[in-house]
Scaffold this active site. Structure first.
Site, PDB file in Angstrom:
ATOM      1  N   HIS A  49       1.139   2.950  -7.130  1.00 33.72           N
ATOM      2  CA  HIS A  49       1.091   4.233  -6.415  1.00 33.72           C
ATOM      3  C   HIS A  49       0.468   5.345  -7.256  1.00 33.72           C
ATOM      4  O   HIS A  49      -0.486   6.003  -6.825  1.00 33.72           O
ATOM      5  CB  HIS A  49       2.501   4.621  -5.976  1.00 33.72           C
ATOM      6  CG  HIS A  49       3.176   3.568  -5.159  1.00 33.72           C
ATOM      7  ND1 HIS A  49       2.569   2.995  -4.058  1.00 33.72           N
ATOM      8  CD2 HIS A  49       4.377   2.956  -5.284  1.00 33.72           C
ATOM      9  CE1 HIS A  49       3.381   2.091  -3.543  1.00 33.72           C
ATOM     10  NE2 HIS A  49       4.478   2.048  -4.279  1.00 33.72           N
TER      11      HIS A  49
ATOM     12  N   CYS B 111       8.834  -0.751  -1.334  1.00 30.80           N
ATOM     13  CA  CYS B 111       9.963  -0.272  -0.538  1.00 30.80           C
ATOM     14  C   CYS B 111       9.935  -0.837   0.880  1.00 30.80           C
ATOM     15  O   CYS B 111      10.911  -0.704   1.626  1.00 30.80           O
ATOM     16  CB  CYS B 111       9.976   1.258  -0.494  1.00 30.80           C
ATOM     17  SG  CYS B 111       8.413   1.992   0.013  1.00 30.80           S
TER      18      CYS B 111
END
Length: 442
Positions: free
Chosen positions: A10, A42
């Site tokens: 990310h 996630c």
């Protein structure tokens, strides 16, 4: 300007995308030891539970896309050392074994985190699985198809989401955690008690306050989990114990917390000139305490990666810190939290009070009115809001985003009582439930 980036999930993806836009003439090279970038770990539980049909949809970028931007993508290359005096890195091509050295003007460390793997007897057996990356996601799905008794170790967000996903598919599920409450980092007992009751009602076996001592098996496959209080049959174990920063490359070369998280300033600069860091490898200012803390969240990572690009040449935009704001949906319960809990505040040496209310989100005459449980934690002396938790069958989780702004801007619980929120019976009451928390605290 020659920029080297180590790691591309990310923070790394956000950093290189923005850097190429801001500095089109810069030579940017990414070293990534995997064959993919930008995987949203996630979302693994959503994939396991069938909400997301393909794990590939959990990527929002690709090496090909970044290469088309003009970024040199060295996939399946592992950086083995950093020479901060000579401003070079050594790397190894994991496919060919070739080793190389490359110089940099600016170095960006976005190496992320890795699951905690405790030294438990038998942990190397088959069917004991980590839950972090794309390969883990595919393996969990495949092994779960052939498993009937699944044990999840770790009752944080990922562990809770996984047990719900496995229950959905009719598995016999056990959840083990050494703490006596689930989600204890995010929620106080009045919330976790209700969630635990929901899990038990769904026939999920909670083994809380128990430490795993060893794994037993046959023919290299796990068959039983042994804790200090019991034994649990299992043909698949998923470890969700937590994460640790992956920062060994900078050990002794940049300031770190005790757990190895790199300390950065408000502009993502490490203590070493020309080295920036972002994402799960870093500590960041935690606004409730005003101190560095390790809070590995994708939201923090993309913000930090974006700020690396903005501040690469000169300090331009400062990071405002974090509240660790997060949310989760467990069966029909919508839950979110921000900042400290009352329990964690005590451990942090903070003198706090709290207000907990149960209030309908809309006027009672509305047919779709639902009860909301809201807790706001605030400092006793200053009355500064430092934490919030909300739960309801209806989705009011955005209220915690509002309270996150309140924490960041150091608003008081008294001010919350009189903030201007609109009223419309389809959406809320004349006194919004956030106002009510402030008014009742007064």
């Amino acid at each position: 300007m020659k920029v080297l980036v180590i790691g591309c999930t990310h923070a790394g993806t956000a950093a290189v995308s923005n850097m190429k836009n801001l500095y089109p003439e810069a030579e940017i090279t990414v070293y990534e030891k995997n064959d993919n970038v930008s995987f949203l770990s996630c979302g693994i539980a959503l994939y396991v539970g069938g909400v997301v049909e393909k794990a590939e949809s959990l990527f929002y970028s690709s090496p090909e896309h970044l290469a088309n931007l003009g970024i040199h993508m060295k996939m399946k290359h592992e950086v083995t050392s950093i020479d901060t005096d000579r401003k070079t890195v050594k790397a190894k091509n994991l496919t060919t074994g070739e080793e190389m050295t490359e110089a940099y003007d600016k170095l960006v460390v976005t190496t992320g985190s890795w699951p905690v793997i405790p030294p438990i007897e038998g942990i190397q057996m088959n069917n004991i699985q980590l839950c972090k990356n794309y390969d883990h996601a595919k393996t969990i799905i495949e092994k779960a198809k052939h498993s009937s008794k699944i044990t999840v170790v770790g009752a944080g967000y990922i562990g809770i989401e996984l047990v719900e996903a496995f229950q959905h598919y009719g598995k016999d599920v056990t959840l083990i955690d050494s703490e006596d409450r689930i989600l204890n980092k995010y929620l106080d007992p009045e919330f976790t008690d209700m969630i635990e009751n929901k899990l038990v009602s769904k026939k999920i076996n909670l083994a809380l306050g128990q430490t795993v001592n060893r794994f037993e098996g046959a023919d290299g496959n796990v068959t039983k989990v042994i804790t200090n209080k019991g034994e649990y049959e299992a043909d698949l174990v998923v470890l969700c114990i937590g994460f640790k920063p992956n920062t060994s490359l900078l050990k002794g070369k940049a300031d770190m917390l005790g757990n190895g998280a790199i300390i950065v300033d408000d502009y993502m600069r490490t203590s070493n000139k020309d080295i920036f860091a972002a994402g799960d490898s870093c500590a960041i200012t935690y606004n409730p305490t005003k101190k560095p803390a390790y809070i590995p969240l994708a939201t923090n990572a993309v913000r930090m990666g974006t700020l690396v690009a903005r501040n690469l040449v000169k300090p331009t935009i400062r990071y405002m810190g974090t509240q660790g704001t997060s949310g989760i949906k467990i069966f029909d319960m919508n839950i979110a939290s921000s900042g400290v809990t009352e329990a964690s505040a005590i451990h942090l040496g903070m003198n706090v009070k709290s207000i907990t209310i149960k209030e309908n989100d809309k006027p009672e005459f509305m047919p779709d009115s639902h009860e909301v449980t809201l807790k706001v934690v605030y400092e006793e002396e200053t009355r500064r809001i430092v934490g919030a938790q909300v739960m309801s069958e209806t989705d009011v989780t955005q209220a915690v985003n509002t309270l996150s702004v309140c924490i960041q801007n150091e608003m008081t619980i008294d001010e919350l009582g009189f903030v201007d929120f609109f009223f419309q019976p389809h959406y809320n009451k004349p006194w919004n439930f956030l106002n009510q928390a402030g008014l009742q605290a007064i």
